[in-house]
Design a protein around this motif. Structure first.
Motif, PDB file in Angstrom:
ATOM      1  N   TYR A  79      -5.007  42.944  -2.629  1.00 35.23           N
ATOM      2  CA  TYR A  79      -4.070  41.889  -3.007  1.00 35.23           C
ATOM      3  C   TYR A  79      -3.122  42.366  -4.103  1.00 35.23           C
ATOM      4  O   TYR A  79      -3.374  43.364  -4.775  1.00 35.23           O
ATOM      5  N   TYR A  80      -2.052  41.623  -4.272  1.00 33.16           N
ATOM      6  CA  TYR A  80      -1.143  41.867  -5.398  1.00 33.16           C
ATOM      7  C   TYR A  80      -0.766  40.531  -6.025  1.00 33.16           C
ATOM      8  O   TYR A  80      -0.743  39.482  -5.361  1.00 33.16           O
ATOM      9  N   SER A  81      -0.463  40.568  -7.295  1.00 35.38           N
ATOM     10  CA  SER A  81       0.082  39.411  -8.011  1.00 35.38           C
ATOM     11  C   SER A  81       1.149  39.914  -8.967  1.00 35.38           C
ATOM     12  O   SER A  81       0.875  40.764  -9.822  1.00 35.38           O
ATOM     13  N   ASP A  86       7.920  23.732  -3.206  1.00 41.12           N
ATOM     14  CA  ASP A  86       7.525  23.947  -1.824  1.00 41.12           C
ATOM     15  C   ASP A  86       8.393  25.000  -1.147  1.00 41.12           C
ATOM     16  O   ASP A  86       8.012  25.564  -0.133  1.00 41.12           O
ATOM     17  N   ASP A  87       9.581  25.264  -1.699  1.00 41.25           N
ATOM     18  CA  ASP A  87      10.488  26.239  -1.092  1.00 41.25           C
ATOM     19  C   ASP A  87      10.225  27.653  -1.597  1.00 41.25           C
ATOM     20  O   ASP A  87      10.817  28.604  -1.095  1.00 41.25           O
ATOM     21  N   ILE A  88       9.374  27.810  -2.593  1.00 42.32           N
ATOM     22  CA  ILE A  88       9.110  29.122  -3.170  1.00 42.32           C
ATOM     23  C   ILE A  88       7.983  29.792  -2.397  1.00 42.32           C
ATOM     24  O   ILE A  88       6.888  29.259  -2.274  1.00 42.32           O
ATOM     25  N   SER A  89       8.251  30.963  -1.829  1.00 40.13           N
ATOM     26  CA  SER A  89       7.243  31.668  -1.055  1.00 40.13           C
ATOM     27  C   SER A  89       7.182  33.125  -1.503  1.00 40.13           C
ATOM     28  O   SER A  89       8.034  33.599  -2.247  1.00 40.13           O
ATOM     29  N   SER A  90       6.163  33.831  -1.033  1.00 37.29           N
ATOM     30  CA  SER A  90       5.975  35.223  -1.414  1.00 37.29           C
ATOM     31  C   SER A  90       7.069  36.097  -0.798  1.00 37.29           C
ATOM     32  O   SER A  90       7.302  36.081   0.407  1.00 37.29           O
ATOM     33  N   LYS A  91       7.728  36.862  -1.637  1.00 39.37           N
ATOM     34  CA  LYS A  91       8.822  37.728  -1.190  1.00 39.37           C
ATOM     35  C   LYS A  91       8.323  38.968  -0.476  1.00 39.37           C
ATOM     36  O   LYS A  91       8.995  39.507   0.415  1.00 39.37           O
ATOM     37  N   TYR A  92       7.126  39.421  -0.834  1.00 42.80           N
ATOM     38  CA  TYR A  92       6.645  40.716  -0.337  1.00 42.80           C
ATOM     39  C   TYR A  92       5.433  40.615   0.593  1.00 42.80           C
ATOM     40  O   TYR A  92       4.933  41.630   1.055  1.00 42.80           O
ATOM     41  N   LYS A  93       4.969  39.414   0.860  1.00 40.21           N
ATOM     42  CA  LYS A  93       3.691  39.236   1.552  1.00 40.21           C
ATOM     43  C   LYS A  93       3.641  39.928   2.908  1.00 40.21           C
ATOM     44  O   LYS A  93       2.651  40.585   3.246  1.00 40.21           O
ATOM     45  N   GLU A 135       5.252  42.497   4.104  1.00 43.83           N
ATOM     46  CA  GLU A 135       5.321  43.961   4.118  1.00 43.83           C
ATOM     47  C   GLU A 135       4.142  44.624   3.404  1.00 43.83           C
ATOM     48  O   GLU A 135       3.956  45.837   3.516  1.00 43.83           O
ATOM     49  N   PHE A 136       3.341  43.840   2.678  1.00 43.70           N
ATOM     50  CA  PHE A 136       2.229  44.417   1.912  1.00 43.70           C
ATOM     51  C   PHE A 136       1.051  44.658   2.844  1.00 43.70           C
ATOM     52  O   PHE A 136       0.592  43.756   3.541  1.00 43.70           O
ATOM     53  N   PHE A 174       7.795  50.407  -7.957  1.00 45.81           N
ATOM     54  CA  PHE A 174       8.080  48.999  -7.711  1.00 45.81           C
ATOM     55  C   PHE A 174       9.580  48.766  -7.529  1.00 45.81           C
ATOM     56  O   PHE A 174      10.006  48.020  -6.638  1.00 45.81           O
ATOM     57  N   ALA A 175      10.393  49.407  -8.353  1.00 47.49           N
ATOM     58  CA  ALA A 175      11.842  49.242  -8.251  1.00 47.49           C
ATOM     59  C   ALA A 175      12.360  49.752  -6.908  1.00 47.49           C
ATOM     60  O   ALA A 175      13.285  49.184  -6.329  1.00 47.49           O
ATOM     61  N   ILE A 176      11.747  50.815  -6.396  1.00 50.26           N
ATOM     62  CA  ILE A 176      12.196  51.411  -5.138  1.00 50.26           C
ATOM     63  C   ILE A 176      11.693  50.623  -3.930  1.00 50.26           C
ATOM     64  O   ILE A 176      12.448  50.356  -2.994  1.00 50.26           O
ATOM     65  N   GLY A 177      10.416  50.259  -3.941  1.00 51.13           N
ATOM     66  CA  GLY A 177       9.836  49.671  -2.731  1.00 51.13           C
ATOM     67  C   GLY A 177       8.859  48.540  -2.936  1.00 51.13           C
ATOM     68  O   GLY A 177       8.029  48.270  -2.057  1.00 51.13           O
ATOM     69  N   GLY A 178       8.935  47.851  -4.080  1.00 46.11           N
ATOM     70  CA  GLY A 178       8.087  46.690  -4.302  1.00 46.11           C
ATOM     71  C   GLY A 178       6.606  47.013  -4.387  1.00 46.11           C
ATOM     72  O   GLY A 178       6.204  48.178  -4.519  1.00 46.11           O
TER      73      GLY A 178
END
Length: 328
Positions: free
Chosen positions: A160-162, A61-68, A70-71, A138-142
């Motif tokens: 979307y992204y996965s 439950d504590d795991i959430s999207s890191k990039y959501k 900013e995408f 991806f390494a520079i800006g996800g």
């Protein structure tokens, strides 16, 4: 007398109707209970595998999207769903680059599924950072910078992204196909590095998750990335066949629960359910595939450190080719 027979007949029909309703209701409750049980079992298995920096288990439950947040994905409003698929090796201490880059498209109107692979050494213009290998985005800006890079170079929008960690891939395979996935390995494949050990023999065999990952990542032959992309696309088709089988559908809840710690995506649960429903009731017979650069539009170039060897190409032709693939 006839009225009594008619009354008994109506009562019998009502009892039969109630009986069938009860059976259907029981099946529905059983399905929900089974789904919930399988989902929770998947979560428990995952919690046993994933640990935080302090050694304690991470709660799902504590795991959430890191990039959501900013995408900035774009909905094309044409009935086609475009998803950016990125495979990342988190086992390395270095800043992760996306080892696998794909654009997956599902056309709900035409009931088509397409996958375009972008080779990681493809030389492109990364907005705001100049030319580099595409996986550097991806390494520079996800995923957002990767999205911008794809839009800038190929005029393709994704909504979307996965992002999936390679550990997650192995768990998916082992959950979906505990006895392995049948693959015809075309040659002996051996490669060893600090975090990779591929050792496969030629011939038809059942590959577990770790072995199938090695098969998909292998590129130590004359065709390099071209052969690896072909194998990755082959693996996607094999897993699609496993997933849409009755056995795969029954295991879907557990697989989703198992997958959670290893995936970062902005695809909401509602969208996943909608796509899953469409694919189940309108199954796609085959997945169309495409790769960039194409073999008739590529040349190897070695640039100064730290870029190194890249796949140069006619950028205008590449953009035209991938647009035509998705528009057909």
């Amino acid at each position: 007398m006839s009225e009594q027979r008619s009354l008994r007949t109506r009562r019998k029909r009502k009892r039969k109707k109630r009986f069938f309703i009860a059976i259907i209701f029981l099946m529905f409750i059983t399905a929900i209970s089974y789904t919930g049980y399988e989902y929770m079992m998947g979560k428990q298995e995952s919690q046993g595998r994933v640990s935080g920096d302090d050694g304690n288990d991470i709660k799902l439950d504590d795991i959430s999207s890191k990039y959501k947040d900013e995408f900035k994905g774009v909905d094309n409003n044409d009935g086609k769903t475009n998803v950016l698929l990125l495979g990342v090796d988190q086992r390395s201490d270095e800043t992760p680059r996306s080892d696998t880059i794909m654009i997956a498209q599902y056309d709900e109107n035409g009931e088509k599924a397409k996958v375009a692979s972008l080779m990681r050494d493809l030389y492109v213009n990364i907005p705001g950072h100049g030319y580099n290998k595409i996986n550097a985005a991806f390494a520079i800006g996800g995923p957002e910078l990767m999205r911008q890079t794809i839009k800038e170079n190929f005029e393709i929008d994704v909504e979307y992204y996965s992002i999936i960690d390679f550990d997650g891939f192995t768990h998916i395979v082992d959950t979906l196909a505990p006895n392995g996935v049948e693959v015809d390995v075309e040659k002996n494949m051996q490669y060893k590095a600090s975090d990779t050990n591929i050792d496969l023999k030629q011939g038809t065999q059942e590959l577990n998750g770790e072995e199938l990952l090695g098969y998909a990542r292998y590129r130590s032959d004359s065709k390099g990335d071209f052969a690896r992309v072909e194998r990755q696309q082959e693996v996607i088709k094999l897993l699609k066949d496993e997933a849409v089988s009755l056995n795969g559908v029954m295991k879907a809840p557990r697989m989703i629960g198992t997958l959670q710690p290893y995936i970062d995506t902005n695809v909401g649960s509602g969208k996943i359910l909608d796509l899953g429903k469409d694919l189940l009731f309108n199954p796609v017979n085959d997945i169309e595939t495409f790769s960039l650069p194409t073999e008739d539009n590529v040349r190897n170039e070695r640039l100064d450190y730290p870029v190194g060897l890249v796949l140069a190409h006619d950028e205008e032709k590449s953009a035209q080719d991938i647009q035509e693939f998705f528009e057909e």
